[in-house]
Design a protein around this motif. Structure first.
Motif, mmCIF file in Angstrom:
data_model
loop_
_atom_site.group_PDB
_atom_site.id
_atom_site.type_symbol
_atom_site.label_atom_id
_atom_site.label_comp_id
_atom_site.label_asym_id
_atom_site.label_seq_id
_atom_site.Cartn_x
_atom_site.Cartn_y
_atom_site.Cartn_z
ATOM 1 N N ASP A 70 0.837 -1.204 0.000
ATOM 2 C CA ASP A 70 0.000 0.000 0.000
ATOM 3 C C ASP A 70 0.871 1.253 0.000
ATOM 4 O OD1 ASP A 70 -2.287 -1.504 0.002
ATOM 5 O OD2 ASP A 70 -2.608 -1.355 2.171
ATOM 6 N N ASN A 71 1.929 1.241 0.789
ATOM 7 C CA ASN A 71 2.812 2.407 0.854
ATOM 8 C C ASN A 71 3.531 2.632 -0.471
ATOM 9 O OD1 ASN A 71 2.086 2.802 3.524
ATOM 10 N ND2 ASN A 71 3.845 1.685 4.340
ATOM 11 N N TYR A 72 3.937 1.547 -1.116
ATOM 12 C CA TYR A 72 4.620 1.677 -2.392
ATOM 13 C C TYR A 72 3.681 2.219 -3.464
ATOM 14 C CZ TYR A 72 7.345 0.424 -6.539
ATOM 15 O OH TYR A 72 8.030 0.460 -7.729
ATOM 16 N N GLN A 73 2.460 1.686 -3.500
ATOM 17 C CA GLN A 73 1.495 2.181 -4.486
ATOM 18 C C GLN A 73 1.156 3.647 -4.231
ATOM 19 O OE1 GLN A 73 0.609 0.633 -7.219
ATOM 20 N NE2 GLN A 73 1.850 -1.143 -6.608
ATOM 21 N N ARG A 74 1.111 4.030 -2.975
ATOM 22 C CA ARG A 74 0.866 5.441 -2.637
ATOM 23 C C ARG A 74 2.017 6.308 -3.141
ATOM 24 N NH1 ARG A 74 0.755 4.839 2.401
ATOM 25 N NH2 ARG A 74 -1.413 4.132 2.428
ATOM 26 N N ALA A 75 3.243 5.821 -2.985
ATOM 27 C CA ALA A 75 4.408 6.572 -3.460
ATOM 28 C C ALA A 75 4.392 6.687 -4.983
ATOM 29 C CB ALA A 75 5.689 5.890 -2.992
ATOM 30 N N LEU A 76 3.938 5.638 -5.678
ATOM 31 C CA LEU A 76 3.830 5.704 -7.130
ATOM 32 C C LEU A 76 2.791 6.728 -7.554
ATOM 33 C CD1 LEU A 76 4.000 1.941 -8.209
ATOM 34 C CD2 LEU A 76 5.805 3.652 -8.358
ATOM 35 N N ARG A 77 1.680 6.801 -6.816
ATOM 36 C CA ARG A 77 0.640 7.783 -7.157
ATOM 37 C C ARG A 77 1.167 9.206 -7.008
ATOM 38 N NH1 ARG A 77 -2.697 3.950 -4.526
ATOM 39 N NH2 ARG A 77 -2.652 5.108 -2.544
ATOM 40 N N VAL A 78 1.984 9.435 -5.998
ATOM 41 C CA VAL A 78 2.578 10.757 -5.820
ATOM 42 C C VAL A 78 3.487 11.076 -7.005
ATOM 43 C CG1 VAL A 78 4.157 12.130 -4.405
ATOM 44 C CG2 VAL A 78 2.409 10.725 -3.302
ATOM 45 N N LEU A 79 4.286 10.125 -7.419
ATOM 46 C CA LEU A 79 5.173 10.346 -8.560
ATOM 47 C C LEU A 79 4.387 10.645 -9.827
ATOM 48 C CD1 LEU A 79 8.089 7.768 -8.314
ATOM 49 C CD2 LEU A 79 8.283 10.244 -8.447
ATOM 50 N N ARG A 80 3.247 9.975 -10.010
ATOM 51 C CA ARG A 80 2.454 10.167 -11.234
ATOM 52 C C ARG A 80 1.826 11.553 -11.305
ATOM 53 N NH1 ARG A 80 0.605 4.592 -10.099
ATOM 54 N NH2 ARG A 80 1.720 3.193 -11.527
ATOM 55 N N GLU A 81 1.860 12.297 -10.214
ATOM 56 C CA GLU A 81 1.327 13.660 -10.237
ATOM 57 C C GLU A 81 2.273 14.621 -10.954
ATOM 58 O OE1 GLU A 81 0.599 14.673 -6.196
ATOM 59 O OE2 GLU A 81 -1.042 13.226 -5.936
ATOM 60 N N TYR A 82 3.517 14.189 -11.172
ATOM 61 C CA TYR A 82 4.482 15.024 -11.873
ATOM 62 C C TYR A 82 4.390 14.759 -13.373
ATOM 63 C CZ TYR A 82 6.498 16.150 -7.347
ATOM 64 O OH TYR A 82 6.668 16.608 -6.064
ATOM 65 N N PRO A 83 4.710 15.758 -14.204
ATOM 66 C CA PRO A 83 4.659 15.562 -15.659
ATOM 67 C C PRO A 83 5.558 14.398 -16.075
ATOM 68 C CG PRO A 83 4.895 17.886 -15.137
ATOM 69 C CD PRO A 83 5.082 17.144 -13.848
ATOM 70 N N PRO A 84 5.063 13.534 -16.953
ATOM 71 C CA PRO A 84 5.860 12.377 -17.384
ATOM 72 C C PRO A 84 7.213 12.748 -17.959
ATOM 73 C CG PRO A 84 3.585 12.101 -18.060
ATOM 74 C CD PRO A 84 3.702 13.494 -17.522
ATOM 75 N N ASP A 85 7.280 13.873 -18.685
ATOM 76 C CA ASP A 85 8.569 14.231 -19.279
ATOM 77 C C ASP A 85 9.590 14.614 -18.215
ATOM 78 O OD1 ASP A 85 6.984 16.551 -18.777
ATOM 79 O OD2 ASP A 85 8.311 17.733 -20.053
ATOM 80 N N GLU A 86 9.117 15.172 -17.083
ATOM 81 C CA GLU A 86 10.043 15.501 -15.996
ATOM 82 C C GLU A 86 10.557 14.224 -15.333
ATOM 83 O OE1 GLU A 86 8.613 18.320 -13.168
ATOM 84 O OE2 GLU A 86 7.921 19.745 -14.691
ATOM 85 N N ILE A 87 9.669 13.240 -15.190
ATOM 86 C CA ILE A 87 10.077 11.974 -14.585
ATOM 87 C C ILE A 87 11.115 11.279 -15.454
ATOM 88 C CG2 ILE A 87 9.300 9.675 -13.868
ATOM 89 C CD1 ILE A 87 6.607 10.913 -13.166
ATOM 90 N N THR A 88 10.874 11.253 -16.765
ATOM 91 C CA THR A 88 11.826 10.576 -17.642
ATOM 92 C C THR A 88 13.145 11.348 -17.745
ATOM 93 O OG1 THR A 88 10.729 11.619 -19.563
ATOM 94 C CG2 THR A 88 10.081 9.371 -18.981
ATOM 95 N N THR A 89 13.081 12.682 -17.646
ATOM 96 C CA THR A 89 14.320 13.464 -17.622
ATOM 97 C C THR A 89 15.138 13.117 -16.389
ATOM 98 O OG1 THR A 89 13.355 15.306 -18.854
ATOM 99 C CG2 THR A 89 15.293 15.796 -17.506
ATOM 100 N N PHE A 90 14.443 12.997 -15.257
ATOM 101 C CA PHE A 90 15.105 12.606 -14.014
ATOM 102 C C PHE A 90 15.724 11.215 -14.159
ATOM 103 C CE2 PHE A 90 15.257 10.401 -10.003
ATOM 104 C CZ PHE A 90 15.728 11.333 -9.101
ATOM 105 N N ALA A 91 14.940 10.284 -14.717
ATOM 106 C CA ALA A 91 15.411 8.905 -14.844
ATOM 107 C C ALA A 91 16.612 8.814 -15.779
ATOM 108 C CB ALA A 91 14.283 8.014 -15.351
ATOM 109 N N ARG A 92 16.570 9.545 -16.882
ATOM 110 C CA ARG A 92 17.694 9.518 -17.812
ATOM 111 C C ARG A 92 18.951 10.082 -17.150
ATOM 112 N NH1 ARG A 92 17.755 8.731 -23.169
ATOM 113 N NH2 ARG A 92 15.487 8.994 -23.311
#
Length: 252
Positions: A70-92
């Motif tokens: 439950d905690n992990y899924q909650r953390a994923l939901r928080v991450l999904r609130e950020y623009p996808p391109d920002e997440i992928t920029t961070f990941a790259r």
């Protein structure tokens, strides 16, 4: 139970050394699996709240307890609130910046992208799979650990991420999976074959024309459901390696 600092092959999350003290054996960098932190993610503060959300998600991924999912899924939901391109920029940035020896941190980065299922992540996941595997770093006498094995796990995790995106119709993910049917690593090739065979409607290409001759067995291999695999009934008779002679298993 073996002493917590005994020399075994159980991964442990390293913690900071005690005040004024020295890290215990098995807790030195390179000897254990460390949580992500400033030394691994020197750039994380540049991303503000996204960096914090990512760190929280990685910590939730490695947590233990009854509420971990439950905690992990909650953390994923928080991450999904950020623009996808920002997440992928961070990941790259993370994939390009993290040191080679930070195997757990690099794997965690890829696993997060896999679980987020962002279409924007196809390029990053493809770049992970395409990154050449460095030569073996473990001493020849160390049979407990293989850095090449660590690298292959990271790349097959990226293949899983691509497989999820391909199943949702992402052509870039499908292209990456097909491209790595001829990867240098057998484990990566096997993962790509399995991913393509598992797509809705089957593989979109003729795999018999694309796989290597010595990989033809992968075309008929089947991934069994975990419920079909016989489970160990008793393990109390198996001792820790080196602890002494193992008693015989109980009669069937």
């Amino acid at each position: 139970m073996a002493d917590q600092h005994s020399a075994d092959d159980t991964p442990r999350v390293a913690g900071p050394p005690p005040p004024g003290g020295k890290a215990a054996p098995g807790d030195e960098p390179g000897d254990s699996l460390a949580s992500p932190g400033p030394q691994a993610y020197e750039f994380i503060d540049e991303f503000g709240g996204l960096g914090s959300a990512f760190t929280d998600a990685v910590h939730a991924m490695g947590a233990v307890g009854p509420d971990v999912e439950d905690n992990y899924q909650r953390a994923l939901r928080v991450l999904r609130e950020y623009p996808p391109d920002e997440i992928t920029t961070f990941a790259r940035r993370g994939w390009q910046s993290l040191p080679e020896e930070a195997y757990l941190d690099r794997w965690g980065l890829v696993q997060l992208l896999t679980d987020l299922r962002l279409s924007d992540a196809a390029g990053v996941l493809a770049a992970v799979v395409a990154t050449p595997v460095p030569p073996e770093r473990s001493p020849g006498a160390d049979h407990r650990h293989s850095t090449v094995g660590e690298e292959v796990v990271i790349r097959t995790t990226a293949v899983e991420g691509l497989a999820r995106l391909a199943a949702e119709g992402d052509p870039r993910a499908v292209e990456a999976l097909v491209r790595h049917l001829d990867d240098d690593q057998r484990g990566v090739r096997a993962a790509c074959v399995t991913a393509l065979r598992g797509l809705p409607g089957g593989a979109p290409v003729d795999l018999t024309e694309l796989v290597r001759e010595d990989d033809r067995d992968l075309l008929t291999a089947r991934r069994p459901d975990v419920r079909e695999v016989p489970q160990v009934g008793r393990v109390d008779y198996v001792l820790h390696p080196g602890a002494g002679a193992d008693p015989p298993p109980p009669p069937r």
